[in-house]
Design a protein around this motif. Sequence first.
Motif, PDB file in Angstrom:
ATOM      1  N   THR A 138       3.931  -0.621  -0.309  1.00 27.10           N
ATOM      2  CA  THR A 138       2.490  -0.492  -0.553  1.00 27.10           C
ATOM      3  C   THR A 138       1.657  -0.324   0.724  1.00 27.10           C
ATOM      4  O   THR A 138       0.494   0.021   0.639  1.00 27.10           O
ATOM      5  N   SER A 139       2.222  -0.566   1.886  1.00 29.03           N
ATOM      6  CA  SER A 139       1.448  -0.445   3.126  1.00 29.03           C
ATOM      7  C   SER A 139       2.357   0.049   4.251  1.00 29.03           C
ATOM      8  O   SER A 139       3.462  -0.469   4.424  1.00 29.03           O
ATOM      9  N   GLU A 165       0.713  -4.913  -6.969  1.00 33.39           N
ATOM     10  CA  GLU A 165      -0.600  -4.963  -6.326  1.00 33.39           C
ATOM     11  C   GLU A 165      -1.656  -5.330  -7.379  1.00 33.39           C
ATOM     12  O   GLU A 165      -1.465  -4.985  -8.538  1.00 33.39           O
ATOM     13  N   PRO A 166      -2.793  -5.915  -6.987  1.00 34.25           N
ATOM     14  CA  PRO A 166      -3.113  -6.388  -5.643  1.00 34.25           C
ATOM     15  C   PRO A 166      -2.601  -7.809  -5.402  1.00 34.25           C
ATOM     16  O   PRO A 166      -2.606  -8.646  -6.290  1.00 34.25           O
ATOM     17  N   PRO A 195      -1.061  -6.929   1.937  1.00 36.38           N
ATOM     18  CA  PRO A 195      -0.122  -5.890   1.471  1.00 36.38           C
ATOM     19  C   PRO A 195       1.099  -5.666   2.372  1.00 36.38           C
ATOM     20  O   PRO A 195       2.217  -5.588   1.850  1.00 36.38           O
ATOM     21  N   PRO A 217      -8.108  -3.849   1.646  1.00 33.27           N
ATOM     22  CA  PRO A 217      -6.986  -4.754   1.401  1.00 33.27           C
ATOM     23  C   PRO A 217      -7.429  -6.221   1.307  1.00 33.27           C
ATOM     24  O   PRO A 217      -8.509  -6.568   1.779  1.00 33.27           O
TER      25      PRO A 217
END
Lengths: 428, 124
Positions: free
Chosen positions: A230-231, A192-193, A197, A333
Amino acid sequence: MKMRRRRILSGLAVTGSAVTLAALAGCATVGGKRPHVLVVGAGWGGSTVAKYLRLFSDGRVDVTLIEPEAAFVSCPMSNLVLAGRRQLSDITIPYDGLVRHHGVRMRRTRVTGVDVEKRRARLADGGHVDYDRIVVAPGVDMMWDQVDGLRAAREQGRILHAWKAGPETLALRRQLEAMPDGGTYAIVIPEEPYRCPPGPYERASVVAAYFKREKPRSKVLILDANPYVTSKGALFKRAWRELYGPMLEYRSQHKAVAVDARRNTVEFEVQDDVQADVLNVLPPMRAGELVVRMGLANANARWCHVDFLSFESTVARGVHVIGDSIQIAPGMPKSGHMANSHAKVAAAAIVAELLGLPVNPHPMLTNVCMSYVDDSRAIHVASVHEYVAAQKTFRTVPGSGGVSEAPSQLEAATNEAWARNIWSDMLS
Amino acid sequence: MGRVQMVRKVRLVFAAAVLVGAATAQAQGSGSVDPQAKRLYTRALAATCAHCHGTDGRAVEGGASIPLAVQSREHLLGRLLAFRSGARTASVMHQLSRGYSEEQLQELAAYFAAQKGEQGRNGR
């Protein structure tokens, strides 16, 4: 219309008070032409800001939009093209709605450079455009130097990312179709980023659904540089367990450093090499090349810091940056929905400044990211963000937002409605 | 023609007054903001709903999203407050409505109720 605008501006200029001049300081055309905003890039952010500058100003601000592509192709929903459930034409939308319905001037070319002092952009077609304000929305570019051999492997058509929807989406689809039953598809995710995501996890899910349907002996491997999903992590992991079992394997802390296109192998910083039949490597990403060249990428030389009230660059006055290129606020995001939200805050602020109104001291943003877990069911993450003056940034409104309880067909229908409405909100 | 000119003149005077007033406005609470600025802020607030419900609440035909522009103010506010309190279930709106103050929800309901109820243009 032109006449009226000129009279208003010149009428104000002659009042001559310091207050009025200060109010008009953002407008370089006092006593002359109508204010003109140049927008560079017609993706999620750029298209939206072009339309909303026209709407919010009731047509009193002229807008020119520069974009080399003939039509918009949506990244959200493009994983369904990979999975064989949609055609590329289903996610392709022409730009002419912006021209016909909103009076946006479009020029199909690229910006090669910007003279911020003179407020002039040079174009690849040899021309130039003068502006009062510029909004730059170039999305992301890939940091090819972070993964040895990847740029060459992609140029040969061997190892693709397909993280910008279009012909590469179809090329990756063909690789998946050509893969024999019993093969392995591996998606490699950067730290990330990065753009979108949940996107890689959705992609892995719908490719697994395709395999389950048509190549049931095949396998999906997720190789993630991050220490966790991550999501929507809990939702994805449960869906993978229940829907795909051993067909889909998730491995964290796999940071790619090199690829070997000849052997279709990816090398990692720490972990062992992995070979796959179809290798889909997403490189680390940074702000679009144009803003980097313009010197606006002042966050680790990678993203652009902005003043969140107006999305004006903290480096250059009169230059606004929106979408994936910015250094994000906490909980924000890099998504198409968020770029559309940035665009509306920026458009309102620019219109206010050009028309001599105070900029909204409390702008709001929303984000909804929906992901398919198979052909017919989806999950979401949603949030609402407000500007906090004391911290000069956006924060998630306490108590707002959240994720789905479980995947559902209802959410798939909501996802479809979201896509159709947000495409219309940007382009029609 | 005469009326149009009159309207223009009125707008001109109004715009001038707004500009001079705007630069000195504190722009903190909604009470001190001039009407033209307030209108812009309300439109920007309403634009946070457009992703799913279409520009100005005119949703694209045939989708699952409710077109806000054909609803009454009372109906919209009632629904939003019910989502916010949890009295009414939803897939996403119970989470989004909690991001707005009651005053903002009132502002949104009034704005969408005042829009014309035509259909949104399908982008594709």
